[in-house]
Design an enzyme around this catalytic site. Structure first.
Site, PDB file in Angstrom:
ATOM      1  N   GLY A   1       3.494  14.891  -5.355  1.00  0.00           N
ATOM      2  CA  GLY A   1       2.130  15.275  -5.000  1.00  0.00           C
ATOM      3  C   GLY A   1       1.360  14.239  -4.212  1.00  0.00           C
ATOM      4  CD  GLU A   2      -2.010  12.313  -0.621  1.00  0.00           C
ATOM      5  OE1 GLU A   2      -0.936  11.759  -0.305  1.00  0.00           O
ATOM      6  OE2 GLU A   2      -3.044  11.672  -0.876  1.00  0.00           O
TER       7      GLU A   2
ATOM      8  CB  SER B   1       2.889   6.920   2.719  1.00  0.00           C
ATOM      9  OG  SER B   1       3.002   6.751   1.324  1.00  0.00           O
ATOM     10  CG  LEU B   2       1.845   2.945   8.873  1.00  0.00           C
ATOM     11  CD1 LEU B   2       0.576   3.711   9.227  1.00  0.00           C
ATOM     12  CD2 LEU B   2       1.673   1.450   9.203  1.00  0.00           C
ATOM     13  CG  HIS B   3       6.432   6.624   6.019  1.00  0.00           C
ATOM     14  ND1 HIS B   3       6.877   5.809   5.008  1.00  0.00           N
ATOM     15  CD2 HIS B   3       5.788   7.658   5.409  1.00  0.00           C
ATOM     16  CE1 HIS B   3       6.534   6.326   3.839  1.00  0.00           C
ATOM     17  NE2 HIS B   3       5.869   7.437   4.046  1.00  0.00           N
TER      18      HIS B   3
ATOM     19  CB  CYS C   1      11.547  10.821  -3.751  1.00  0.00           C
ATOM     20  SG  CYS C   1      11.361   9.064  -3.541  1.00  0.00           S
TER      21      CYS C   1
ATOM     22  CB  CYS D   1       6.462  13.793   4.264  1.00  0.00           C
ATOM     23  SG  CYS D   1       4.697  13.415   4.101  1.00  0.00           S
TER      24      CYS D   1
ATOM     25  CB  CYS E   1       9.016  13.776   0.968  1.00  0.00           C
ATOM     26  SG  CYS E   1       8.461  13.878  -0.740  1.00  0.00           S
TER      27      CYS E   1
ATOM     28  CB  CYS F   1       3.728  17.711  -2.180  1.00  0.00           C
ATOM     29  SG  CYS F   1       2.642  16.655  -1.186  1.00  0.00           S
TER      30      CYS F   1
ATOM     31  CD  GLU G   1      10.997  14.524 -10.175  1.00  0.00           C
ATOM     32  OE1 GLU G   1      11.885  15.270  -9.801  1.00  0.00           O
ATOM     33  OE2 GLU G   1      10.711  13.457  -9.608  1.00  0.00           O
TER      34      GLU G   1
HETATM   35  N1  SAH Z   1       1.853  11.614  -1.476  1.00  0.00           N
HETATM   36  C1  SAH Z   1       1.756  10.209  -1.763  1.00  0.00           C
HETATM   37  C2  SAH Z   1       2.486   9.754  -3.005  1.00  0.00           C
HETATM   38  C3  SAH Z   1       3.830  10.334  -3.344  1.00  0.00           C
HETATM   39  S1  SAH Z   1       5.264   9.746  -2.503  1.00  0.00           S
HETATM   40  C4  SAH Z   1       2.226   9.414  -0.574  1.00  0.00           C
HETATM   41  O1  SAH Z   1       2.719  10.002   0.377  1.00  0.00           O
HETATM   42  O2  SAH Z   1       2.055   8.201  -0.580  1.00  0.00           O
HETATM   43  C5  SAH Z   1       5.420   8.047  -2.888  1.00  0.00           C
HETATM   44  C6  SAH Z   1       6.172   7.267  -1.830  1.00  0.00           C
HETATM   45  O3  SAH Z   1       7.550   7.680  -1.760  1.00  0.00           O
HETATM   46  C7  SAH Z   1       5.586   7.513  -0.440  1.00  0.00           C
HETATM   47  O4  SAH Z   1       5.481   6.309   0.263  1.00  0.00           O
HETATM   48  C8  SAH Z   1       6.638   8.421   0.186  1.00  0.00           C
HETATM   49  O5  SAH Z   1       6.599   8.356   1.572  1.00  0.00           O
HETATM   50  C9  SAH Z   1       7.908   7.873  -0.409  1.00  0.00           C
HETATM   51  N2  SAH Z   1       9.055   8.777  -0.281  1.00  0.00           N
HETATM   52  C10 SAH Z   1       9.043  10.124  -0.220  1.00  0.00           C
HETATM   53  N3  SAH Z   1      10.293  10.608  -0.082  1.00  0.00           N
HETATM   54  C11 SAH Z   1      11.104   9.549  -0.032  1.00  0.00           C
HETATM   55  C12 SAH Z   1      12.513   9.408   0.098  1.00  0.00           C
HETATM   56  N4  SAH Z   1      13.325  10.463   0.203  1.00  0.00           N
HETATM   57  N5  SAH Z   1      13.017   8.158   0.089  1.00  0.00           N
HETATM   58  C13 SAH Z   1      12.203   7.082  -0.049  1.00  0.00           C
HETATM   59  N6  SAH Z   1      10.883   7.151  -0.169  1.00  0.00           N
HETATM   60  C14 SAH Z   1      10.318   8.380  -0.166  1.00  0.00           C
END
Ligand code: SAH
Length: 345
Positions: free
Chosen positions: A160-161, A213-215, A332, A109, A112, A105, A85
């Site tokens: 992906g990571e 990506s801390l969250h 995403c 998470c 995601c 991936c 994508e």
């Molecule tokens: N694996 C990497 C890059 C891909 S995701 C990472 O985790 O950073 C890119 C960003 O989108 C990350 O910050 C991820 O946490 C966020 N993301 C994933 N799913 C999401 C969702 N459903 N809504 C909003 N952000 C999301």
């Protein structure tokens, strides 16, 4: 398969041709990418036709656009079935491309969409680079009103990571920066927090931007969202981010996907602000994009604003990411979710 060959080895694909042909081909692949090889006007037909229908390492399965063509999304399909994508977003002074580094991936998470499919495979450097070249070609064929004619920014925020596919991501960075001529600063590698990968990236010669990506601001909450936190807890991540920032002289971004009733409290906002101030990071709040399989939801707009205000009030530099393209599932892994659902019907 021109994009699957290193730019320096294109000669191998053109046996019997004079050496300058490989250089011309390199220009068409990387400096002025075109959608169709017949547009490579200074190359003889026999060279253009050498790759047959294999000019791109994938086919275009879905192409969607919204915001009057200023958001474009593609679902590409590799010959082995891997889904890729890519989303292009045009703004007044930049055109930002969101690219995928893996099919699927392995990080799982919980919020995601990509993680819910599990891991399929790493993308090759050529498959990652070709996403950028394809978007460049799309832009030059159909410019976006009021936006630059070239992809100016690239973010590894698709599927992906990236730091779990290090060698291919590194080679992609090399091609984007040294062959396509992109600015390293305009490329953002977003990671869920693979510490050894952050350190390797810090040792590379290019001043790319790092996004973490801390969250969540504490390990207990983060663990419930990001399984990898068990391996690399917050203190270790922040230490790695500090090393990266110090080595590169670059401000790091902290990403925060905001989820209703999960990480949108004033306490989390304050703790986030304190972390961001300490490591002099910029905070990027992304309202959760609801996905069919994840339990988390997007908070109401008022709560999103309150959260951002609270982070700012506590002295951190924060922006709210616009959710471009949500109406075309341009976020995403969602286009892929829909495509998979449709094929199961
Ligand atoms: N694996 C990497 C890059 C891909 S995701 C990472 O985790 O950073 C890119 C960003 O989108 C990350 O910050 C991820 O946490 C966020 N993301 C994933 N799913 C999401 C969702 N459903 N809504 C909003 N952000 C999301």
């Amino acid at each position: 398969m021109p994009y699957l060959t290193a730019p320096e080895e294109l000669e191998d694909l053109l046996p019997g041709e004079p050496a300058f042909r490989a250089n011309q081909l390199k220009q068409w692949l990387y400096q002025h990418p075109v959608l169709d090889p017949t547009e490579m006007t200074n190359l003889p037909a026999r060279v253009r036709e050498a790759f047959g229908s294999n000019h791109w390492p994938f086919s275009v399965e879905v192409e969607q656009s919204s915001d009057r063509g200023r958001t474009r999304k593609w679902l590409f399909r590799a010959p082995d079935g891997a889904a890729i994508e890519t989303v292009l977003m045009g703004y007044p002074r930049r055109a930002t491309l969101c690219i995928s580094s893996q099919a699927g991936c392995a990080m799982r998470c919980t919020f995601c969409a990509t993680g819910q499919f599990g891991f399929e495979r790493h993308l090759e450097a050529g498959e990652i680079t070709a996403q950028v070249a394809f978007a460049m070609a799309s832009l030059s064929k159909q410019p976006m009103e009021g936006s630059p004619l070239r992809v100016s920014n690239v973010v590894f925020m698709g599927m992906g990571e990236p730091l779990a596919n290090y060698a291919n991501v590194r080679e992609t960075l090399r091609r984007l920066i040294e062959v396509m001529g992109m600015s390293a600063r305009a490329i953002t590698v977003s990671t869920v927090g693979v510490v050894p990968g952050i350190d390797r990236l810090a040792a590379e010669p290019w001043p790319v931007t790092l996004a973490l990506s801390l969250h969540a601001a504490d390990d207990h909450l983060r663990q419930s969202l990001v399984p990898l936190n068990a391996r690399y807890p917050i203190d270790d991540l922040l230490a790695a981010v500090r090393r990266f920032a110090a080595g590169k002289g670059r401000r790091v971004t902290l990403e925060w996907t905001l989820m209703d009733g999960v990480n949108d409290t004033p306490e989390q906002a304050r703790a986030l602000a304190s972390i961001a101030r300490k490591i002099r990071a910029h905070v990027n709040v992304i309202p959760m994009n609801p996905t069919p399989l994840a339990p988390q939801k997007r908070p109401p707009d008022r709560r999103i604003r309150q959260f951002v205000d609270e982070v700012r009030r506590h002295g951190a530099n924060v922006t709210l990411r616009d959710t471009r393209g949500t109406e075309i599932d341009a976020a995403c892994g969602q286009l892929r979710v829909r495509s998979a659902a449709a094929s199961e019907e």
